[in-house]
Motif scaffolding. Structure first.
Motif, mmCIF file in Angstrom:
data_model
loop_
_atom_site.group_PDB
_atom_site.id
_atom_site.type_symbol
_atom_site.label_atom_id
_atom_site.label_comp_id
_atom_site.label_asym_id
_atom_site.label_seq_id
_atom_site.Cartn_x
_atom_site.Cartn_y
_atom_site.Cartn_z
ATOM 1 N N GLN A 44 0.829 -1.212 0.000
ATOM 2 C CA GLN A 44 0.000 0.000 0.000
ATOM 3 C C GLN A 44 0.860 1.257 0.000
ATOM 4 O O GLN A 44 0.533 2.239 -0.673
ATOM 5 C CB GLN A 44 -0.907 0.009 1.230
ATOM 6 N N ARG A 80 -3.022 6.300 5.445
ATOM 7 C CA ARG A 80 -3.620 5.358 4.492
ATOM 8 C C ARG A 80 -3.638 3.921 5.019
ATOM 9 O O ARG A 80 -4.551 3.157 4.711
ATOM 10 C CB ARG A 80 -2.856 5.389 3.174
ATOM 11 N N SER A 89 0.925 11.099 5.486
ATOM 12 C CA SER A 89 -0.159 10.726 4.577
ATOM 13 C C SER A 89 -0.151 9.226 4.296
ATOM 14 O O SER A 89 -1.204 8.578 4.251
ATOM 15 C CB SER A 89 -0.040 11.503 3.264
ATOM 16 N N ALA A 90 1.046 8.680 4.108
ATOM 17 C CA ALA A 90 1.153 7.234 3.887
ATOM 18 C C ALA A 90 0.687 6.474 5.116
ATOM 19 O O ALA A 90 -0.028 5.467 5.011
ATOM 20 C CB ALA A 90 2.596 6.861 3.558
ATOM 21 N N TYR A 140 1.070 4.131 -2.926
ATOM 22 C CA TYR A 140 0.920 5.564 -2.628
ATOM 23 C C TYR A 140 2.095 6.356 -3.207
ATOM 24 O O TYR A 140 1.909 7.405 -3.841
ATOM 25 C CB TYR A 140 0.842 5.761 -1.117
#
Length: 246
Positions: free
Chosen positions: A141, A161, A157-158, A145
């Motif tokens: 994931q 997620r 932000s990662a 990203y």
């Protein structure tokens, strides 16, 4: 060793709390700030587990700072010289771990952060016991990203997620895969840059900007550190042609 960011608009308090309290006894290192926005920027770019913040501050108060880092899943402790009901109510709404009154006593810090350390250790151990497929899925994931947002990718932000704290995601990538978030981002940026440099119509400074560098010189240094040659040399070796401007 965990990291706690200490924020107080009074420099003597922020630096005093960071320097004078026995943080190493409870497994922490303290980083002081007098500007909440500077603290926020640091938290977004570095592994941090705990925020220890004053409430009454100009520009951005502690409640606002707490809300700004909510998605990072930090443990938050408030400092205040007032037993104000509204502050207490806001602290509860922000799911603050504790509320320490000034003047701060060493015993209060040791007691509070000793408990926090125990919770962090248990959470870390539980997460480490996950099967390898769990970590592989997280990395997949994160890479997805980065492939899409390599121009402006951010650790926070990662982490949001994949539902982890920025600090834990950073340590997870390094511990389980041998490279951190920044290294993974750099690999993707360099790969994208090499692809673009094969097109001689692309100016090097445009390539630099496209892969997330505002300064072409910084891009050239990063590229050479990665490939061992400059962007110009790479283009010449690959295409036999030179852009003329770099």
């Amino acid at each position: 060793m965990y990291t706690v960011v200490v924020v107080d608009d009074e420099r003597t308090i922020a630096e005093g709390v960071a320097a004078l309290f026995p943080w190493d006894q409870v497994g922490f290192r303290a980083v002081p700030f007098t500007e909440p926005k500077a603290a926020l920027a640091y938290i977004r770019e570095n592994p941090v587990e705990v925020l220890l913040s004053d409430i009454e501050m100009p520009g951005m108060n502690g409640i606002e700072l707490c809300r700004a880092v909510a998605e990072l899943h930090l443990t938050v402790v408030f400092l205040s010289s007032h037993q104000n009901y509204e502050y207490l109510r806001s602290a509860i709404q922000c799911r603050v771990e504790d509320y320490i009154l000034k003047p701060i006593q060493s015993k209060d810090v040791i007691e509070c952060f000793g408990k926090i350390r125990e919770k962090l250790d248990k959470r870390m151990q539980k997460e480490k016991e996950q099967p390898q497929s769990y970590y592989d899925a997280i990395k997949k994931q994160v890479i997805a990203y980065l492939e899409t947002h390599y121009q402006d990718a951010r650790l926070e932000s990662a982490a949001a997620r994949v539902g982890l704290s920025a600090a834990y995601l950073s340590s997870l990538l390094r511990d389980k895969f041998g490279s951190g978030f920044s290294e993974e981002l750099n690999l993707i940026r360099m790969r994208k840059a090499s692809e673009l440099l094969r097109d001689v119509t692309q100016k090097t400074y445009d390539v630099a900007y496209y892969v997330g560098y505002d300064n072409p010189k910084s891009f050239s240094r990063a590229f050479k550190n990665h490939y061992g040659i400059t962007p110009r040399e790479y283009r010449m070796n690959y295409t036999g042609k030179e852009e003329g401007l770099e």
